[in-house]
Design an enzyme around this catalytic site. Structure first.
Site, PDB file in Angstrom:
ATOM      1  N   GLU A  64      29.064  -7.054  16.951  1.00 41.01           N
ATOM      2  CA  GLU A  64      28.619  -5.657  17.490  1.00 41.01           C
ATOM      3  C   GLU A  64      29.387  -4.695  16.723  1.00 41.01           C
ATOM      4  OE1 GLU A  64      26.942  -3.621  19.144  1.00 41.01           O
ATOM      5  OE2 GLU A  64      25.466  -4.786  20.291  1.00 41.01           O
ATOM      6  N   LYS A 119      22.160  -2.698  27.132  1.00 42.10           N
ATOM      7  CA  LYS A 119      23.592  -2.737  26.889  1.00 42.10           C
ATOM      8  C   LYS A 119      24.313  -1.708  27.568  1.00 42.10           C
ATOM      9  CE  LYS A 119      22.633  -4.857  22.556  1.00 42.10           C
ATOM     10  NZ  LYS A 119      22.880  -4.794  21.028  1.00 42.10           N
ATOM     11  N   ASN A 179      11.817  -2.835  17.035  1.00 43.89           N
ATOM     12  CA  ASN A 179      11.393  -2.987  15.518  1.00 43.89           C
ATOM     13  C   ASN A 179      12.048  -3.981  14.781  1.00 43.89           C
ATOM     14  OD1 ASN A 179       9.604  -0.647  14.983  1.00 43.89           O
ATOM     15  ND2 ASN A 179      11.274   0.389  15.762  1.00 43.89           N
ATOM     16  N   ASP A 181      24.055  -8.341  16.998  1.00 45.21           N
ATOM     17  CA  ASP A 181      23.407  -6.988  16.952  1.00 45.21           C
ATOM     18  C   ASP A 181      22.623  -6.713  15.548  1.00 45.21           C
ATOM     19  OD1 ASP A 181      22.741  -4.464  17.988  1.00 45.21           O
ATOM     20  OD2 ASP A 181      24.485  -3.558  17.015  1.00 45.21           O
ATOM     21  N   LEU A 182      21.755  -5.760  15.625  1.00 45.37           N
ATOM     22  CA  LEU A 182      21.047  -5.533  14.434  1.00 45.37           C
ATOM     23  C   LEU A 182      21.929  -4.383  13.686  1.00 45.37           C
ATOM     24  CD1 LEU A 182      18.617  -5.959  12.286  1.00 45.37           C
ATOM     25  CD2 LEU A 182      17.246  -4.614  13.833  1.00 45.37           C
ATOM     26  N   ASP A 183      21.303  -3.326  14.125  1.00 42.93           N
ATOM     27  CA  ASP A 183      21.682  -1.727  13.540  1.00 42.93           C
ATOM     28  C   ASP A 183      23.065  -1.541  13.727  1.00 42.93           C
ATOM     29  OD1 ASP A 183      19.017  -0.844  13.545  1.00 42.93           O
ATOM     30  OD2 ASP A 183      19.018  -0.418  15.586  1.00 42.93           O
ATOM     31  N   THR A 240      20.632   1.180  10.281  1.00 46.36           N
ATOM     32  CA  THR A 240      19.570   2.054  10.368  1.00 46.36           C
ATOM     33  C   THR A 240      19.727   3.361  11.109  1.00 46.36           C
ATOM     34  OG1 THR A 240      18.997   0.437  12.118  1.00 46.36           O
ATOM     35  CG2 THR A 240      17.909   0.203  10.179  1.00 46.36           C
ATOM     36  N   SER A 250      19.265  -7.464  19.881  1.00 50.25           N
ATOM     37  CA  SER A 250      19.195  -5.993  19.694  1.00 50.25           C
ATOM     38  C   SER A 250      18.095  -5.214  20.537  1.00 50.25           C
ATOM     39  CB  SER A 250      18.622  -5.956  18.172  1.00 50.25           C
ATOM     40  OG  SER A 250      18.160  -4.449  17.890  1.00 50.25           O
ATOM     41  N   ALA A 251      18.510  -4.001  20.949  1.00 51.93           N
ATOM     42  CA  ALA A 251      17.596  -3.128  21.683  1.00 51.93           C
ATOM     43  C   ALA A 251      16.419  -2.723  21.071  1.00 51.93           C
ATOM     44  CB  ALA A 251      18.355  -1.725  22.115  1.00 51.93           C
ATOM     45  N   SER A 252      16.548  -3.120  19.959  1.00 49.36           N
ATOM     46  CA  SER A 252      15.232  -2.353  19.000  1.00 49.36           C
ATOM     47  C   SER A 252      13.883  -3.180  18.959  1.00 49.36           C
ATOM     48  CB  SER A 252      15.707  -2.239  17.382  1.00 49.36           C
ATOM     49  OG  SER A 252      14.575  -1.957  16.722  1.00 49.36           O
ATOM     50  N   ARG A 307      14.952   3.049  23.238  1.00 49.21           N
ATOM     51  CA  ARG A 307      14.147   4.275  22.632  1.00 49.21           C
ATOM     52  C   ARG A 307      14.005   5.150  24.077  1.00 49.21           C
ATOM     53  NH1 ARG A 307       8.761   2.485  20.050  1.00 49.21           N
ATOM     54  NH2 ARG A 307      10.182   1.046  19.289  1.00 49.21           N
ATOM     55  N   LYS A 349      23.858   4.810  19.971  1.00 47.87           N
ATOM     56  CA  LYS A 349      23.852   3.655  19.371  1.00 47.87           C
ATOM     57  C   LYS A 349      23.731   2.577  20.628  1.00 47.87           C
ATOM     58  CE  LYS A 349      26.077   4.669  14.928  1.00 47.87           C
ATOM     59  NZ  LYS A 349      27.115   4.449  14.363  1.00 47.87           N
ATOM     60  N   GLY A 350      22.830   1.564  20.353  1.00 46.82           N
ATOM     61  CA  GLY A 350      22.500   0.638  21.116  1.00 46.82           C
ATOM     62  C   GLY A 350      21.768   0.801  22.418  1.00 46.82           C
ATOM     63  N   ILE A 351      21.282   2.024  22.515  1.00 46.59           N
ATOM     64  CA  ILE A 351      20.650   2.564  23.803  1.00 46.59           C
ATOM     65  C   ILE A 351      19.164   2.566  23.335  1.00 46.59           C
ATOM     66  CG2 ILE A 351      20.322   4.420  25.279  1.00 46.59           C
ATOM     67  CD1 ILE A 351      23.233   3.349  25.267  1.00 46.59           C
TER      68      ILE A 351
HETATM   69  C1  BG6 Z   1      19.395  -0.012  18.792  1.00 44.47           C
HETATM   70  C2  BG6 Z   1      19.608   1.541  18.086  1.00 44.47           C
HETATM   71  O1  BG6 Z   1      19.595  -0.994  18.089  1.00 44.47           O
HETATM   72  O2  BG6 Z   1      18.004   0.023  19.020  1.00 44.47           O
HETATM   73  C3  BG6 Z   1      19.217   2.646  19.138  1.00 44.47           C
HETATM   74  O3  BG6 Z   1      21.179   1.269  18.019  1.00 44.47           O
HETATM   75  C4  BG6 Z   1      17.809   2.518  19.215  1.00 44.47           C
HETATM   76  O4  BG6 Z   1      19.646   3.661  18.442  1.00 44.47           O
HETATM   77  C5  BG6 Z   1      17.459   1.193  19.830  1.00 44.47           C
HETATM   78  O5  BG6 Z   1      17.445   3.498  20.112  1.00 44.47           O
HETATM   79  C6  BG6 Z   1      15.691   1.107  20.069  1.00 44.47           C
HETATM   80  O6  BG6 Z   1      15.371   1.007  18.954  1.00 44.47           O
HETATM   81  P1  BG6 Z   1      13.659   1.086  18.665  1.00 44.47           P
HETATM   82  O7  BG6 Z   1      13.581   0.472  17.301  1.00 44.47           O
HETATM   83  O8  BG6 Z   1      13.268   0.055  19.519  1.00 44.47           O
HETATM   84  O9  BG6 Z   1      13.521   2.217  19.074  1.00 44.47           O
HETATM   85 MG    MG Z   2      24.548  -1.748  16.617  1.00 39.86          MG
END
Ligand code: BG6
Ligand code: MG
Length: 216
Positions: free
Chosen positions: A170, A146, A119, A8-10, A16, A115-117, A48, A44-46
């Site tokens: 995680e 997740k 970014n 996982d990233l965040d 972050t 990661s769900a991110s 955007r 967290k993990g959810i």
């Molecule tokens: C997860 C974070 O890693 O990424 C969440 O824990 C965040 O808080 C999700 O909403 C999505 O991130 P992003 O960068 O695509 O907005």
């Molecule tokens: Mg995390």
């Protein structure tokens, strides 16, 4: 013998969550919704858009915005979040992460990011660790977020190993649930919260070595 790692990233590689919180809190405030740190924990993990939906529900405004307006609100939050990441450097890696990644390279053990991110590639680049990852799962390619195991199964596939041969890291309960549902060994990273279902829980990555984990 384990053959690969899925991260996982965040909250695992870098922290972050505080920047997500600032950006969501400001966006929510502009909609007359007040969120606090305890509520932020539930994000967290959810993804955007799911996070925005949870905030609107929390503020009893879930029916007030069209899909196009919600897309704009999510973009607004992301614009602020990305600005807050501007000064991210290698110094923002969480303790033990750089050492651990160096060990994976020395042992030729592949790593994937789950990661769900959206970014994530930019964040890994800023942290100076992009090259340690053989693959980053694209969250756009997922049907479910997740705690569904999909992202972890895709991550294992991307590094050509079976889920049973992978170890997942995680910091969030939804993530541990997803790793276990994928059939992987789960390492929970948290000094404060008990992560139910983790096969091993440590306070930080300084408490584990590649050699030790390959044998679990
Ligand atoms: C997860 C974070 O890693 O990424 C969440 O824990 C965040 O808080 C999700 O909403 C999505 O991130 P992003 O960068 O695509 O907005
Ligand atoms: Mg995390």
């Amino acid at each position: 013998m384990k053959k690969g790692f899925v991260f996982d990233l965040d909250g695992v590689i870098t922290d972050t969550a505080k920047f997500h919180y600032t950006a969501w809190r400001n966006l929510a405030a502009s909609l007359d919704i007040t969120i606090d740190e305890a509520f932020n924990e539930t994000l967290k993990g959810i993804s955007r858009m799911d996070s925005l939906d949870r905030i609107l529900l929390y503020g009893h405004k879930e029916k007030d915005y069209t899909a196009a307006e919600k897309t704009r609100l999510a973009e607004q939050k992301n614009d602020e979040y990305v600005k807050l990441l501007a000064n991210l450097t290698e110094a923002d890696l969480l303790p033990g992460v750089h050492d651990f990644l160096v060990q994976t390279k020395a042992h030729s053990i592949p790593c994937a990011l789950a990661s769900a991110s959206k970014n994530a590639p930019m964040i890994l680049q800023k942290l100076g660790v992009l090259d340690y990852f053989a693959h980053i799962v694209d969250p756009e390619s997922l049907k479910k977020g997740k705690p569904d195991p999909e992202i972890f199964i895709k991550a294992a596939e991307s590094i050509h190993i079976a889920p049973e041969e992978a170890i997942g890291f995680e910091d969030a309960q939804a993530g541990i649930a997803g790793i276990k549902a994928a059939g992987m060994y789960a390492v929970g990273i948290s000094a404060t919260e008990k992560l139910a279902g983790a096969d091993l829980q440590v306070a930080s990555m300084t408490d584990v070595t590649v050699e030790q984990l390959l044998k679990v």
